[in-house]
Design a protein around this motif. Structure first.
Motif, PDB file in Angstrom:
ATOM      1  N   MET A 101       0.834  -1.196   0.000  1.00  0.00           N
ATOM      2  CA  MET A 101       0.000   0.000   0.000  1.00  0.00           C
ATOM      3  C   MET A 101       0.871   1.249   0.000  1.00  0.00           C
ATOM      4  O   MET A 101       2.088   1.175   0.219  1.00  0.00           O
ATOM      5  N   GLY A 102       0.232   2.379  -0.222  1.00  0.00           N
ATOM      6  CA  GLY A 102       0.935   3.653  -0.168  1.00  0.00           C
ATOM      7  C   GLY A 102       0.087   4.755  -0.745  1.00  0.00           C
ATOM      8  O   GLY A 102      -0.867   4.500  -1.484  1.00  0.00           O
ATOM      9  N   PRO A 103       0.432   6.001  -0.437  1.00  0.00           N
ATOM     10  CA  PRO A 103      -0.308   7.138  -1.000  1.00  0.00           C
ATOM     11  C   PRO A 103      -0.153   7.191  -2.517  1.00  0.00           C
ATOM     12  O   PRO A 103       0.703   6.510  -3.094  1.00  0.00           O
ATOM     13  N   SER A 104      -0.955   8.000  -3.160  1.00  0.00           N
ATOM     14  CA  SER A 104      -0.829   8.195  -4.606  1.00  0.00           C
ATOM     15  C   SER A 104       0.582   8.650  -4.950  1.00  0.00           C
ATOM     16  O   SER A 104       1.141   9.534  -4.301  1.00  0.00           O
ATOM     17  N   PHE A 152       4.183  -0.720   3.437  1.00  0.00           N
ATOM     18  CA  PHE A 152       3.783   0.630   3.034  1.00  0.00           C
ATOM     19  C   PHE A 152       4.936   1.313   2.295  1.00  0.00           C
ATOM     20  O   PHE A 152       6.055   1.387   2.821  1.00  0.00           O
ATOM     21  N   LEU A 153       4.651   1.785   1.098  1.00  0.00           N
ATOM     22  CA  LEU A 153       5.623   2.536   0.311  1.00  0.00           C
ATOM     23  C   LEU A 153       5.285   4.021   0.359  1.00  0.00           C
ATOM     24  O   LEU A 153       4.121   4.397   0.292  1.00  0.00           O
ATOM     25  N   VAL A 154       6.324   4.837   0.445  1.00  0.00           N
ATOM     26  CA  VAL A 154       6.176   6.284   0.327  1.00  0.00           C
ATOM     27  C   VAL A 154       7.358   6.794  -0.491  1.00  0.00           C
ATOM     28  O   VAL A 154       8.518   6.505  -0.158  1.00  0.00           O
ATOM     29  N   ASP A 155       7.075   7.499  -1.567  1.00  0.00           N
ATOM     30  CA  ASP A 155       8.118   8.066  -2.429  1.00  0.00           C
ATOM     31  C   ASP A 155       9.157   7.031  -2.844  1.00  0.00           C
ATOM     32  O   ASP A 155      10.363   7.289  -2.841  1.00  0.00           O
ATOM     33  N   GLY A 156       8.669   5.836  -3.193  1.00  0.00           N
ATOM     34  CA  GLY A 156       9.553   4.807  -3.729  1.00  0.00           C
ATOM     35  C   GLY A 156      10.398   4.078  -2.708  1.00  0.00           C
ATOM     36  O   GLY A 156      11.324   3.344  -3.068  1.00  0.00           O
ATOM     37  N   ARG A 157      10.087   4.258  -1.436  1.00  0.00           N
ATOM     38  CA  ARG A 157      10.840   3.593  -0.370  1.00  0.00           C
ATOM     39  C   ARG A 157       9.883   2.871   0.581  1.00  0.00           C
ATOM     40  O   ARG A 157       8.743   3.287   0.753  1.00  0.00           O
ATOM     41  N   VAL A 158      10.375   1.810   1.210  1.00  0.00           N
ATOM     42  CA  VAL A 158       9.594   1.123   2.236  1.00  0.00           C
ATOM     43  C   VAL A 158       9.617   1.973   3.492  1.00  0.00           C
ATOM     44  O   VAL A 158      10.679   2.238   4.060  1.00  0.00           O
ATOM     45  N   THR A 196      -4.891  -5.339  11.160  1.00  0.00           N
ATOM     46  CA  THR A 196      -6.339  -5.137  11.263  1.00  0.00           C
ATOM     47  C   THR A 196      -6.717  -3.972  10.348  1.00  0.00           C
ATOM     48  O   THR A 196      -5.858  -3.174   9.947  1.00  0.00           O
ATOM     49  N   VAL A 197      -7.997  -3.865  10.026  1.00  0.00           N
ATOM     50  CA  VAL A 197      -8.463  -2.761   9.180  1.00  0.00           C
ATOM     51  C   VAL A 197      -8.117  -1.421   9.818  1.00  0.00           C
ATOM     52  O   VAL A 197      -7.653  -0.485   9.142  1.00  0.00           O
ATOM     53  N   GLN A 198      -8.314  -1.319  11.131  1.00  0.00           N
ATOM     54  CA  GLN A 198      -8.074  -0.062  11.834  1.00  0.00           C
ATOM     55  C   GLN A 198      -6.595   0.330  11.789  1.00  0.00           C
ATOM     56  O   GLN A 198      -6.254   1.500  11.586  1.00  0.00           O
ATOM     57  N   GLN A 199      -5.707  -0.647  11.985  1.00  0.00           N
ATOM     58  CA  GLN A 199      -4.273  -0.370  11.939  1.00  0.00           C
ATOM     59  C   GLN A 199      -3.831   0.101  10.556  1.00  0.00           C
ATOM     60  O   GLN A 199      -3.055   1.050  10.418  1.00  0.00           O
ATOM     61  N   VAL A 200      -4.344  -0.582   9.528  1.00  0.00           N
ATOM     62  CA  VAL A 200      -3.978  -0.224   8.157  1.00  0.00           C
ATOM     63  C   VAL A 200      -4.464   1.184   7.826  1.00  0.00           C
ATOM     64  O   VAL A 200      -3.718   2.008   7.276  1.00  0.00           O
ATOM     65  N   ALA A 201      -5.722   1.471   8.162  1.00  0.00           N
ATOM     66  CA  ALA A 201      -6.286   2.787   7.866  1.00  0.00           C
ATOM     67  C   ALA A 201      -5.513   3.893   8.590  1.00  0.00           C
ATOM     68  O   ALA A 201      -5.248   4.964   8.024  1.00  0.00           O
ATOM     69  N   SER A 202      -5.127   3.632   9.825  1.00  0.00           N
ATOM     70  CA  SER A 202      -4.375   4.618  10.602  1.00  0.00           C
ATOM     71  C   SER A 202      -3.013   4.889   9.971  1.00  0.00           C
ATOM     72  O   SER A 202      -2.589   6.046   9.835  1.00  0.00           O
ATOM     73  N   MET A 227      -2.168   4.449   6.817  1.00  0.00           N
ATOM     74  CA  MET A 227      -2.344   5.132   5.545  1.00  0.00           C
ATOM     75  C   MET A 227      -2.613   6.623   5.755  1.00  0.00           C
ATOM     76  O   MET A 227      -2.108   7.471   5.013  1.00  0.00           O
ATOM     77  N   THR A 228      -3.384   6.955   6.756  1.00  0.00           N
ATOM     78  CA  THR A 228      -3.679   8.362   7.056  1.00  0.00           C
ATOM     79  C   THR A 228      -2.407   9.109   7.441  1.00  0.00           C
ATOM     80  O   THR A 228      -2.119  10.207   6.942  1.00  0.00           O
ATOM     81  N   GLN A 229      -1.615   8.496   8.327  1.00  0.00           N
ATOM     82  CA  GLN A 229      -0.373   9.126   8.779  1.00  0.00           C
ATOM     83  C   GLN A 229       0.638   9.257   7.652  1.00  0.00           C
ATOM     84  O   GLN A 229       1.279  10.302   7.494  1.00  0.00           O
ATOM     85  N   LEU A 230       0.803   8.206   6.850  1.00  0.00           N
ATOM     86  CA  LEU A 230       1.790   8.241   5.779  1.00  0.00           C
ATOM     87  C   LEU A 230       1.381   9.186   4.660  1.00  0.00           C
ATOM     88  O   LEU A 230       2.223   9.842   4.049  1.00  0.00           O
ATOM     89  N   GLY A 231       0.064   9.253   4.401  1.00  0.00           N
ATOM     90  CA  GLY A 231      -0.405  10.188   3.387  1.00  0.00           C
ATOM     91  C   GLY A 231      -0.110  11.626   3.778  1.00  0.00           C
ATOM     92  O   GLY A 231       0.342  12.436   2.958  1.00  0.00           O
ATOM     93  N   ALA A 232      -0.337  11.940   5.051  1.00  0.00           N
ATOM     94  CA  ALA A 232      -0.067  13.296   5.542  1.00  0.00           C
ATOM     95  C   ALA A 232       1.430  13.585   5.497  1.00  0.00           C
ATOM     96  O   ALA A 232       1.861  14.683   5.098  1.00  0.00           O
TER      97      ALA A 232
END
Length: 264
Positions: free
Chosen positions: A49-52, A223-229, A237-243, A245-250
């Motif tokens: 997973m990762g942000p756009s 989780f990938l961000v800017d081409g890095r792990v 869990t769904v809650q952990q993943v969503a949390s 993704m929110t933090q990494l996106g920001a």
């Protein structure tokens, strides 16, 4: 007795080692992957997973050698696939790797059975009727085996795509947003099939997804961000993943210049 020695078998089926992928040249280049090193255990299910713009699609294409990395190694059972010639690589993909895409990629003029057996026929192999029937039954398509894609629902078409991926009995299954075009109930059915393929002890699955519910079916989320792990979760869990993704996106948005979006 043969003197040929088999390569040592480890628990790790696939490894990406310091993989970089750069598009373009000079000042206009874009680093879609910037030194990714990851291992994937046999008979495990990993979600990526990762942000756009994080490099998810590029990661999948490089891991499956649909696109060659600019540098670094992709090893399957210890064999460096990046050193292989294209013809040998194509043969290896047909025999050991299965692909499931969001858009299904079925041929509209072919029946379910013909779409499922297409990879075997392209490889010059005669389909094993018993195996084909077993895979079609396993994916719940027995009553639809003579139907064409236009006569099937989206979920049924994705089942055909999964059956097509499984019929070659691959070691690796790659999924590119395999539930992205499906409703919630159908998505859960498809994820159940992928989970079953792993739990049966036959396949190792790697799935790119944007959906925390889909990712929660995996054993691990990367989780990938800017081409890095940037982070990993075990038994998510769904809650952990969503949390995450929110933090990494920001975080990713705060690191990029205004207007920058690699879209990879």
């Amino acid at each position: 007795m043969s003197s040929r020695r088999e390569p040592p078998r480890t628990d790790e089926l696939l490894r990406l080692q310091d993989v970089h992928k750069v598009y373009g040249r000079s000042r206009n280049n874009v680093a879609a992957l910037a030194g990714v090193s990851l291992g994937f255990r046999r008979h495990s299910f990993t979600a990526v997973m990762g942000p756009s713009g994080s490099g998810k699609s590029t990661f999948l294409h490089c891991a499956a050698l649909l696109d060659r990395p600019t540098s670094g190694s992709v090893l399957l059972d210890g064999q460096d696939l990046t050193a292989m010639r294209e013809r040998s690589l194509t043969k290896l993909r047909r025999n050991r790797i299965g692909f499931i895409f969001q858009s299904f990629n079925l041929l509209p003029a072919l029946t379910v059975v013909d779409n499922v057996t297409l990879p075997l026929r392209l490889a010059g192999k005669r389909p094993n009727r018993r195996l084909v029937a077993e895979v079609i039954e396993r994916t719940g398509l027995t009553e639809r085996r003579k139907h064409r894609p236009g006569e099937l629902s989206g979920g049924q078409q994705q089942r055909v795509a999964i059956a097509r991926a499984l019929v070659t009995q691959p070691d690796l299954l790659f999924g590119d947003e395999p539930t992205g075009a499906l409703d919630t109930e159908t998505s859960l059915e498809i994820l159940g099939l992928l989970r079953e393929a792993v739990d049966s002890g036959e396949q190792t699955a790697v799935m790119v997804t944007h959906d925390p519910v889909a990712a929660s079916h995996a054993d691990r989320v990367v989780f990938l961000v800017d081409g890095r792990v940037k982070a990993e979760l075990e038994r998510p869990t769904v809650q952990q993943v969503a949390s995450h993704m929110t933090q990494l996106g920001a975080w990713a948005r705060s690191q990029r210049p205004v207007g920058a979006d690699r879209g990879l």
